[in-house]
Write an enzyme that holds these catalytic residues in place. Structure first.
Site, PDB file in Angstrom:
ATOM      1  N   THR A   1       0.844  -1.209   0.000  1.00 31.28           N
ATOM      2  CA  THR A   1       0.000   0.000   0.000  1.00 31.28           C
ATOM      3  C   THR A   1       0.874   1.252   0.000  1.00 31.28           C
ATOM      4  O   THR A   1       0.743   2.124  -0.876  1.00 31.28           O
ATOM      5  CB  THR A   1      -0.901   0.003   1.261  1.00 31.28           C
ATOM      6  OG1 THR A   1      -1.687  -1.182   1.253  1.00 31.28           O
ATOM      7  CG2 THR A   1      -1.802   1.221   1.292  1.00 31.28           C
TER       8      THR A   1
ATOM      9  N   GLY B   1      -0.183   8.876   9.691  1.00 28.66           N
ATOM     10  CA  GLY B   1      -0.227   8.838   8.220  1.00 28.66           C
ATOM     11  C   GLY B   1       0.143  10.139   7.525  1.00 28.66           C
ATOM     12  O   GLY B   1       1.309  10.538   7.515  1.00 28.66           O
TER      13      GLY B   1
ATOM     14  N   GLY C   1      -6.742  -0.611   2.439  1.00 28.37           N
ATOM     15  CA  GLY C   1      -5.298  -0.479   2.698  1.00 28.37           C
ATOM     16  C   GLY C   1      -4.989   0.248   3.994  1.00 28.37           C
ATOM     17  O   GLY C   1      -3.867   0.669   4.219  1.00 28.37           O
TER      18      GLY C   1
ATOM     19  N   ASP D   1      -1.066  -0.671  17.521  1.00 31.24           N
ATOM     20  CA  ASP D   1      -0.592   0.320  16.550  1.00 31.24           C
ATOM     21  C   ASP D   1      -0.619   1.730  17.150  1.00 31.24           C
ATOM     22  O   ASP D   1       0.354   2.477  17.062  1.00 31.24           O
ATOM     23  CB  ASP D   1      -1.472   0.239  15.290  1.00 31.24           C
ATOM     24  CG  ASP D   1      -1.075   1.243  14.233  1.00 31.24           C
ATOM     25  OD1 ASP D   1      -0.111   0.984  13.492  1.00 31.24           O
ATOM     26  OD2 ASP D   1      -1.719   2.315  14.156  1.00 31.24           O
TER      27      ASP D   1
ATOM     28  N   LYS E   1       2.526   4.326  18.215  1.00 29.86           N
ATOM     29  CA  LYS E   1       2.591   5.727  17.755  1.00 29.86           C
ATOM     30  C   LYS E   1       2.700   6.701  18.929  1.00 29.86           C
ATOM     31  O   LYS E   1       3.505   7.626  18.901  1.00 29.86           O
ATOM     32  CB  LYS E   1       1.356   6.040  16.901  1.00 29.86           C
ATOM     33  CG  LYS E   1       1.356   5.301  15.563  1.00 29.86           C
ATOM     34  CD  LYS E   1      -0.007   5.366  14.898  1.00 29.86           C
ATOM     35  CE  LYS E   1      -0.008   4.726  13.519  1.00 29.86           C
ATOM     36  NZ  LYS E   1      -1.354   4.538  12.977  1.00 29.86           N
TER      37      LYS E   1
ATOM     38  N   GLY F   1      -3.665   4.954   4.541  1.00 26.80           N
ATOM     39  CA  GLY F   1      -4.000   4.841   3.125  1.00 26.80           C
ATOM     40  C   GLY F   1      -2.809   5.164   2.236  1.00 26.80           C
ATOM     41  O   GLY F   1      -1.847   5.796   2.658  1.00 26.80           O
TER      42      GLY F   1
HETATM   43  P1  NAP Z   1       1.737  -3.940   2.861  1.00 30.64           P
HETATM   44  O1  NAP Z   1       0.705  -3.405   1.940  1.00 30.64           O
HETATM   45  O2  NAP Z   1       1.506  -5.260   3.499  1.00 30.64           O
HETATM   46  O3  NAP Z   1       3.109  -3.991   2.041  1.00 30.64           O
HETATM   47  C1  NAP Z   1       4.262  -4.550   2.554  1.00 30.64           C
HETATM   48  C2  NAP Z   1       5.280  -4.643   1.446  1.00 30.64           C
HETATM   49  O4  NAP Z   1       6.489  -5.141   1.957  1.00 30.64           O
HETATM   50  C3  NAP Z   1       4.883  -5.583   0.308  1.00 30.64           C
HETATM   51  O5  NAP Z   1       5.249  -5.031  -0.936  1.00 30.64           O
HETATM   52  C4  NAP Z   1       5.696  -6.850   0.580  1.00 30.64           C
HETATM   53  O6  NAP Z   1       6.032  -7.565  -0.592  1.00 30.64           O
HETATM   54  C5  NAP Z   1       6.942  -6.234   1.159  1.00 30.64           C
HETATM   55  N1  NAP Z   1       7.693  -7.137   2.021  1.00 30.64           N
HETATM   56  C6  NAP Z   1       7.261  -7.735   3.172  1.00 30.64           C
HETATM   57  N2  NAP Z   1       8.250  -8.457   3.719  1.00 30.64           N
HETATM   58  C7  NAP Z   1       9.323  -8.319   2.908  1.00 30.64           C
HETATM   59  C8  NAP Z   1      10.647  -8.817   2.914  1.00 30.64           C
HETATM   60  N3  NAP Z   1      11.075  -9.615   3.881  1.00 30.64           N
HETATM   61  N4  NAP Z   1      11.474  -8.471   1.904  1.00 30.64           N
HETATM   62  C9  NAP Z   1      11.067  -7.656   0.907  1.00 30.64           C
HETATM   63  N5  NAP Z   1       9.823  -7.132   0.850  1.00 30.64           N
HETATM   64  C10 NAP Z   1       8.961  -7.472   1.832  1.00 30.64           C
HETATM   65  O7  NAP Z   1       2.035  -2.931   4.029  1.00 30.64           O
HETATM   66  P2  NAP Z   1       1.786  -1.358   4.042  1.00 30.64           P
HETATM   67  O8  NAP Z   1       0.381  -1.098   4.456  1.00 30.64           O
HETATM   68  O9  NAP Z   1       2.302  -0.739   2.814  1.00 30.64           O
HETATM   69  O10 NAP Z   1       2.689  -0.943   5.303  1.00 30.64           O
HETATM   70  C11 NAP Z   1       4.076  -0.825   5.197  1.00 30.64           C
HETATM   71  C12 NAP Z   1       4.606  -0.080   6.428  1.00 30.64           C
HETATM   72  O11 NAP Z   1       3.996   1.191   6.496  1.00 30.64           O
HETATM   73  C13 NAP Z   1       4.275  -0.752   7.768  1.00 30.64           C
HETATM   74  O12 NAP Z   1       5.311  -0.449   8.681  1.00 30.64           O
HETATM   75  C14 NAP Z   1       3.005  -0.047   8.207  1.00 30.64           C
HETATM   76  O13 NAP Z   1       2.816  -0.079   9.599  1.00 30.64           O
HETATM   77  C15 NAP Z   1       3.327   1.356   7.746  1.00 30.64           C
HETATM   78  N6  NAP Z   1       2.195   2.249   7.521  1.00 30.64           N
HETATM   79  C16 NAP Z   1       1.127   1.841   6.792  1.00 30.64           C
HETATM   80  C17 NAP Z   1       0.109   2.727   6.536  1.00 30.64           C
HETATM   81  C18 NAP Z   1      -1.098   2.343   5.720  1.00 30.64           C
HETATM   82  O14 NAP Z   1      -2.019   3.157   5.621  1.00 30.64           O
HETATM   83  N7  NAP Z   1      -1.128   1.164   5.114  1.00 30.64           N
HETATM   84  C19 NAP Z   1       0.179   4.023   7.051  1.00 30.64           C
HETATM   85  C20 NAP Z   1       1.275   4.409   7.807  1.00 30.64           C
HETATM   86  C21 NAP Z   1       2.294   3.506   8.029  1.00 30.64           C
HETATM   87  P3  NAP Z   1       4.902  -8.219  -1.530  1.00 30.64           P
HETATM   88  O15 NAP Z   1       4.203  -7.049  -2.180  1.00 30.64           O
HETATM   89  O16 NAP Z   1       5.645  -9.046  -2.508  1.00 30.64           O
HETATM   90  O17 NAP Z   1       4.012  -8.985  -0.609  1.00 30.64           O
HETATM   91  N1  HSE Z   2      -2.977   0.600  10.327  1.00 32.54           N
HETATM   92  C1  HSE Z   2      -2.688   1.969  10.548  1.00 32.54           C
HETATM   93  C2  HSE Z   2      -3.969   2.712  10.841  1.00 32.54           C
HETATM   94  C3  HSE Z   2      -2.012   2.552   9.343  1.00 32.54           C
HETATM   95  O1  HSE Z   2      -5.044   2.168  10.577  1.00 32.54           O
HETATM   96  O2  HSE Z   2      -3.907   3.833  11.339  1.00 32.54           O
HETATM   97  C4  HSE Z   2      -1.522   3.963   9.566  1.00 32.54           C
HETATM   98  O3  HSE Z   2      -0.451   3.988  10.454  1.00 32.54           O
END
Ligand code: NAP
Ligand code: HSE
Length: 424
Positions: A14, A127, A180, A194, A198, A296
């Site tokens: 995402t 975010g 996402g 989570d 934070k 997101g």
């Molecule tokens: P996600 O959609 O699950 O994506 C994770 C990505 O990491 C995927 O591309 C996955 O590969 C890759 N990956 C996982 N393990 C790996 C490894 N060992 N080696 C190489 N690549 C690897 O997660 P996300 O939502 O983007 O979140 C990523 C980070 O941002 C997390 O720390 C989360 O807490 C943080 N975050 C997320 C949001 C949100 O809104 N989603 C907001 C703020 C912060 P594949 O694609 O091949 O599976």
């Molecule tokens: N899973 C987290 C949330 C993503 O819902 O706030 C943003 O850090």
């Protein structure tokens, strides 16, 4: 014309996808390598250059060409080792990994400083809201002593939809995952981990004292019932998952995450869906509330890209980048146990419709120094049970837990359904 700054991405989920799509329009930046877990996964990204994708993230952190690594995979392993390796190899870091910051922030920043590299993490907390940079720069002259915030988009989305549309918990959680917002294991969202990660980091930088994650009290939203939301609404409140931190005059920190009844007259009661909000109270500024999308693809990418651009603008201009964004504190905060705090409470019970129950509830509270602000018994059910809702005045957590235990052992009380703290 200056050479392009070379970036490596670890993660193309995402957040990584949003970062890739956004960074492509910057002429001074080149993404030279992207690590993913599964190279064969179909990705919804137009004109993705597949030739730069690897399933070995060490190819990114060991690539001598790369100057900035964005770690966007989350979790501790292998993220922590990847970041440490990248730093030792001379790369600056941008990360969205709140868990890593909360659990290993101290070691992470020490390694970075020892190697004169910066670790920026705007995306990790709330975010798309600009929060870390404002706290570390324009608010730096303040003594911040209080934070009240909604820091998790998934749970705020779930609570809002349950409250406003009567949606079921499971259905809305699925939606939040599809959008996402949720973590790969949504237990982290719904059980409050989570938000606890934070607030650990946010309170640490705001108070200039390190908060230990293990000292943060945490409850999630999984026990919140539609009946509690209805009762809260009738009494003029909304139920929100609140992350809070308070530093008292003795330098003790009360840092916690739990659901709360928030008065509808307060701003946080109106922060809905995926929106997050953070109110910081400090001197000389007073109260500042920042609000915006908390999760997101693109909101989070906005913060990651902002951090990358901050580093890019300094590379080549100074040997010591972004001094105000570095970790400065060394002291650990003393913490307060939840049992030593004072709160107001909402308590919902189901009792037998027998003589004297309300009197016994009042007596147990009186015996434990708890004054009641209100006690309401609603309609009697066919099985002769009645729902009783109590709101207390401010009282000690210890006393409240004593009373709950008394009620749990009272034969006239069928069940203690919910105990939720109420905003003072
Ligand atoms: P996600 O959609 O699950 O994506 C994770 C990505 O990491 C995927 O591309 C996955 O590969 C890759 N990956 C996982 N393990 C790996 C490894 N060992 N080696 C190489 N690549 C690897 O997660 P996300 O939502 O983007 O979140 C990523 C980070 O941002 C997390 O720390 C989360 O807490 C943080 N975050 C997320 C949001 C949100 O809104 N989603 C907001 C703020 C912060 P594949 O694609 O091949 O599976
Ligand atoms: N899973 C987290 C949330 C993503 O819902 O706030 C943003 O850090």
């Amino acid at each position: 014309m200056k050479d392009k700054i070379k970036i490596g991405l670890i993660g193309l989920g995402t957040v990584g996808s949003g970062v890739y799509k956004t960074l492509r329009s910057f002429d001074n930046i080149e993404i030279v390598k992207i690590a993913v877990r599964d190279k064969n996964k179909k990705r919804d990204i137009e004109n993705l250059d597949e030739s730069i994708i690897t399933d070995n993230p060490y190819e990114v952190v060991n690539d001598p060409e790369i100057q900035i690594v964005a770690e966007l995979i989350g979790g501790i392993n292998p993220a922590f080792d990847l970041i440490k390796t990248a730093v030792k190899n001379g790369k600056h870091i941008v990360t969205a990994n709140k868990e890593l910051l909360a659990k290993h922030g101290e070691e992470l920043f020490n390694v970075a400083e020892a190697n004169n590299k910066v670790v920026l993490y705007e995306a990790a907390i709330a975010g798309g809201i600009p929060l870390i940079m404002p706290v570390k720069t324009i608010l730096a002259g303040n003594k911040i002593t209080k934070i009240k915030a909604i820091l998790n988009g998934t749970t705020n989305y779930i609570l809002t939809k349950m409250d406003m549309q009567g949606s079921s918990y499971d259905e809305v959680l699925k939606e939040a995952q599809e959008l996402g917002y949720a973590e790969s294991d949504p237990t982290s969202d719904v059980e409050g981990f989570d938000a606890a990660y934070k607030i650990t980091t946010l309170a640490t930088i705001a108070f200039h004292k390190r908060i230990k994650f293990e000292n943060v009290y945490r409850e999630g939203i999984t026990k919140i019932r539609p009946e509690d939301m209805k009762a809260a609404n009738e009494m003029g409140y909304k139920i929100k998952l609140i992350a809070s931190a308070e530093l008292n005059e003795n330098g003790q920190a009360d840092v916690r995450v739990h659901p709360m009844l928030i008065r509808k007259t307060q701003t946080l009661a109106h922060i809905d869906y995926v929106t997050n909000a953070v109110t910081l109270s400090g001197h000389p500024v007073g109260d500042v509330t920042l609000s915006g999308p908390g999760a997101g693809e693109f909101p989070t990418a906005s913060s990651v890209v902002g951090d990358i651009l901050a580093i890019v603008s300094e590379i080549g201009n100074t040997d010591y980048l972004l001094p105000m964004m570095r970790c400065r504190h060394e002291e650990n905060a003393k913490s307060i146990e939840i049992s030593d705090t004072e709160n107001k409470y909402y308590l919902s019970m189901t009792a037998r419709n027998s003589i004297g129950v309300i009197g016994r509830i009042g007596k147990a509270c009186e015996d434990n120094n708890i004054s009641l602000a209100s006690i309401v018994q609603k309609e009697v059910e066919k099985d002769n049970s009645a729902r009783i809702t109590v709101i207390t005045e401010i009282c000690k957590e210890k006393d409240m837990q004593n009373v709950v235990n008394i009620f749990k052992n009272d034969p006239a009380i069928i069940s203690v359904n919910s105990l939720i703290r109420v905003q003072l």
